[in-house]
Write a protein that holds these residues in place. Sequence first.
Motif, PDB file in Angstrom:
ATOM      1  N   GLU A 196       0.859  -1.181   0.000  1.00  0.00           N
ATOM      2  CA  GLU A 196       0.000   0.000   0.000  1.00  0.00           C
ATOM      3  C   GLU A 196       0.901   1.238   0.000  1.00  0.00           C
ATOM      4  O   GLU A 196       1.848   1.336   0.769  1.00  0.00           O
ATOM      5  CB  GLU A 196      -0.894  -0.002   1.240  1.00  0.00           C
ATOM      6  N   VAL A 197       0.601   2.196  -0.896  1.00  0.00           N
ATOM      7  CA  VAL A 197       1.448   3.371  -1.091  1.00  0.00           C
ATOM      8  C   VAL A 197       0.675   4.629  -0.723  1.00  0.00           C
ATOM      9  O   VAL A 197      -0.505   4.760  -1.049  1.00  0.00           O
ATOM     10  CB  VAL A 197       1.893   3.453  -2.575  1.00  0.00           C
ATOM     11  N   SER A 198       1.351   5.551  -0.058  1.00  0.00           N
ATOM     12  CA  SER A 198       0.797   6.881   0.163  1.00  0.00           C
ATOM     13  C   SER A 198       1.183   7.729  -1.038  1.00  0.00           C
ATOM     14  O   SER A 198       2.363   7.855  -1.359  1.00  0.00           O
ATOM     15  CB  SER A 198       1.378   7.482   1.443  1.00  0.00           C
ATOM     16  N   LEU A 199       0.198   8.303  -1.719  1.00  0.00           N
ATOM     17  CA  LEU A 199       0.490   9.066  -2.929  1.00  0.00           C
ATOM     18  C   LEU A 199       1.257  10.354  -2.636  1.00  0.00           C
ATOM     19  O   LEU A 199       1.889  10.910  -3.526  1.00  0.00           O
ATOM     20  CB  LEU A 199      -0.808   9.378  -3.675  1.00  0.00           C
ATOM     21  N   GLN A 200       1.237  10.809  -1.404  1.00  0.00           N
ATOM     22  CA  GLN A 200       1.986  12.008  -1.032  1.00  0.00           C
ATOM     23  C   GLN A 200       3.436  11.688  -0.679  1.00  0.00           C
ATOM     24  O   GLN A 200       4.270  12.586  -0.642  1.00  0.00           O
ATOM     25  CB  GLN A 200       1.307  12.704   0.133  1.00  0.00           C
ATOM     26  N   ASN A 201       3.714  10.423  -0.396  1.00  0.00           N
ATOM     27  CA  ASN A 201       5.061  10.023   0.003  1.00  0.00           C
ATOM     28  C   ASN A 201       5.396   8.692  -0.682  1.00  0.00           C
ATOM     29  O   ASN A 201       5.431   7.652  -0.034  1.00  0.00           O
ATOM     30  CB  ASN A 201       5.141   9.897   1.529  1.00  0.00           C
ATOM     31  N   LYS A 202       5.651   8.755  -1.986  1.00  0.00           N
ATOM     32  CA  LYS A 202       5.903   7.537  -2.760  1.00  0.00           C
ATOM     33  C   LYS A 202       7.295   7.008  -2.481  1.00  0.00           C
ATOM     34  O   LYS A 202       8.265   7.776  -2.466  1.00  0.00           O
ATOM     35  CB  LYS A 202       5.748   7.824  -4.252  1.00  0.00           C
ATOM     36  N   PRO A 203       7.434   5.698  -2.254  1.00  0.00           N
ATOM     37  CA  PRO A 203       8.758   5.131  -1.979  1.00  0.00           C
ATOM     38  C   PRO A 203       9.646   5.170  -3.230  1.00  0.00           C
ATOM     39  O   PRO A 203       9.164   5.130  -4.364  1.00  0.00           O
ATOM     40  CB  PRO A 203       8.453   3.690  -1.574  1.00  0.00           C
ATOM     41  N   GLN A 204      10.933   5.248  -3.006  1.00  0.00           N
ATOM     42  CA  GLN A 204      11.893   5.324  -4.107  1.00  0.00           C
ATOM     43  C   GLN A 204      11.846   4.072  -4.984  1.00  0.00           C
ATOM     44  O   GLN A 204      12.043   4.147  -6.187  1.00  0.00           O
ATOM     45  CB  GLN A 204      13.313   5.549  -3.563  1.00  0.00           C
ATOM     46  N   VAL A 205      11.563   2.922  -4.404  1.00  0.00           N
ATOM     47  CA  VAL A 205      11.464   1.679  -5.180  1.00  0.00           C
ATOM     48  C   VAL A 205      10.385   1.813  -6.243  1.00  0.00           C
ATOM     49  O   VAL A 205      10.566   1.399  -7.388  1.00  0.00           O
ATOM     50  CB  VAL A 205      11.162   0.483  -4.244  1.00  0.00           C
ATOM     51  N   LEU A 206       9.249   2.391  -5.885  1.00  0.00           N
ATOM     52  CA  LEU A 206       8.166   2.611  -6.839  1.00  0.00           C
ATOM     53  C   LEU A 206       8.609   3.569  -7.937  1.00  0.00           C
ATOM     54  O   LEU A 206       8.387   3.319  -9.116  1.00  0.00           O
ATOM     55  CB  LEU A 206       6.933   3.166  -6.126  1.00  0.00           C
ATOM     56  N   LEU A 207       9.260   4.658  -7.573  1.00  0.00           N
ATOM     57  CA  LEU A 207       9.703   5.649  -8.554  1.00  0.00           C
ATOM     58  C   LEU A 207      10.799   5.112  -9.462  1.00  0.00           C
ATOM     59  O   LEU A 207      10.906   5.536 -10.612  1.00  0.00           O
ATOM     60  CB  LEU A 207      10.158   6.918  -7.835  1.00  0.00           C
ATOM     61  N   ASP A 208      11.590   4.175  -8.973  1.00  0.00           N
ATOM     62  CA  ASP A 208      12.609   3.541  -9.816  1.00  0.00           C
ATOM     63  C   ASP A 208      11.953   2.697 -10.907  1.00  0.00           C
ATOM     64  O   ASP A 208      12.437   2.651 -12.033  1.00  0.00           O
ATOM     65  CB  ASP A 208      13.544   2.660  -8.981  1.00  0.00           C
ATOM     66  N   CYS A 209      10.847   2.046 -10.578  1.00  0.00           N
ATOM     67  CA  CYS A 209      10.135   1.196 -11.534  1.00  0.00           C
ATOM     68  C   CYS A 209       9.244   2.010 -12.458  1.00  0.00           C
ATOM     69  O   CYS A 209       9.070   1.656 -13.618  1.00  0.00           O
ATOM     70  CB  CYS A 209       9.282   0.174 -10.798  1.00  0.00           C
ATOM     71  N   SER A 210       8.654   3.058 -11.934  1.00  0.00           N
ATOM     72  CA  SER A 210       7.722   3.903 -12.684  1.00  0.00           C
ATOM     73  C   SER A 210       8.022   5.357 -12.361  1.00  0.00           C
ATOM     74  O   SER A 210       7.534   5.878 -11.361  1.00  0.00           O
ATOM     75  CB  SER A 210       6.286   3.551 -12.297  1.00  0.00           C
ATOM     76  N   PRO A 211       8.848   6.035 -13.161  1.00  0.00           N
ATOM     77  CA  PRO A 211       9.241   7.419 -12.860  1.00  0.00           C
ATOM     78  C   PRO A 211       8.067   8.381 -12.658  1.00  0.00           C
ATOM     79  O   PRO A 211       8.180   9.334 -11.907  1.00  0.00           O
ATOM     80  CB  PRO A 211      10.081   7.828 -14.062  1.00  0.00           C
ATOM     81  N   LYS A 212       6.936   8.122 -13.313  1.00  0.00           N
ATOM     82  CA  LYS A 212       5.759   8.968 -13.118  1.00  0.00           C
ATOM     83  C   LYS A 212       5.089   8.713 -11.778  1.00  0.00           C
ATOM     84  O   LYS A 212       4.336   9.532 -11.282  1.00  0.00           O
ATOM     85  CB  LYS A 212       4.743   8.730 -14.231  1.00  0.00           C
TER      86      LYS A 212
END
Length: 55
Positions: A32-48
Amino acid sequence: MKPISFTFRRCPYAIRARLAIKASGMNVEMHEVSLQNKPQVLLDCSPKGAIPVFV
Protein backbone atom coordinates in the motif's frame (compact mmCIF):
# COMPACT_ATOMS: atom_id res chain seq x y z
CA MET A 1 10.54 -14.50 -6.21
CA LYS A 2 6.94 -13.38 -5.62
CA PRO A 3 5.57 -10.53 -7.81
CA ILE A 4 5.09 -7.19 -6.04
CA SER A 5 2.12 -4.88 -6.59
CA PHE A 6 2.25 -1.25 -5.50
CA THR A 7 -1.33 -0.15 -4.94
CA PHE A 8 -3.49 2.62 -3.52
CA ARG A 9 -6.72 1.75 -1.74
CA ARG A 10 -9.07 4.19 -3.53
CA CYS A 11 -7.57 4.19 -7.04
CA PRO A 12 -10.11 2.65 -9.46
CA TYR A 13 -7.34 1.13 -11.61
CA ALA A 14 -5.66 -0.40 -8.56
CA ILE A 15 -9.02 -1.80 -7.41
CA ARG A 16 -9.47 -3.51 -10.78
CA ALA A 17 -5.93 -4.86 -10.64
CA ARG A 18 -6.50 -6.30 -7.14
CA LEU A 19 -9.75 -7.93 -8.31
CA ALA A 20 -7.97 -9.48 -11.30
CA ILE A 21 -5.15 -10.77 -9.09
CA LYS A 22 -7.64 -12.31 -6.69
CA ALA A 23 -9.64 -13.90 -9.52
CA SER A 24 -6.48 -15.36 -11.06
CA GLY A 25 -5.38 -16.95 -7.79
CA MET A 26 -1.86 -15.50 -8.10
CA ASN A 27 0.21 -15.06 -4.97
CA VAL A 28 1.26 -11.39 -5.07
CA GLU A 29 2.90 -9.28 -2.38
CA MET A 30 0.84 -6.07 -2.00
CA HIS A 31 2.41 -2.78 -0.94
CA GLU A 32 0.00 0.00 0.00
CA VAL A 33 1.45 3.37 -1.09
CA SER A 34 0.80 6.88 0.16
CA LEU A 35 0.49 9.07 -2.93
CA GLN A 36 1.99 12.01 -1.03
CA ASN A 37 5.06 10.02 0.00
CA LYS A 38 5.90 7.54 -2.76
CA PRO A 39 8.76 5.13 -1.98
CA GLN A 40 11.89 5.32 -4.11
CA VAL A 41 11.46 1.68 -5.18
CA LEU A 42 8.17 2.61 -6.84
CA LEU A 43 9.70 5.65 -8.55
CA ASP A 44 12.61 3.54 -9.82
CA CYS A 45 10.13 1.20 -11.53
CA SER A 46 7.72 3.90 -12.68
CA PRO A 47 9.24 7.42 -12.86
CA LYS A 48 5.76 8.97 -13.12
CA GLY A 49 4.75 7.19 -9.92
CA ALA A 50 1.50 5.96 -11.45
CA ILE A 51 -0.49 3.34 -9.55
CA PRO A 52 -0.80 0.31 -9.88
CA VAL A 53 2.71 -0.92 -10.63
CA PHE A 54 3.78 -4.57 -10.83
CA VAL A 55 7.37 -5.68 -10.34
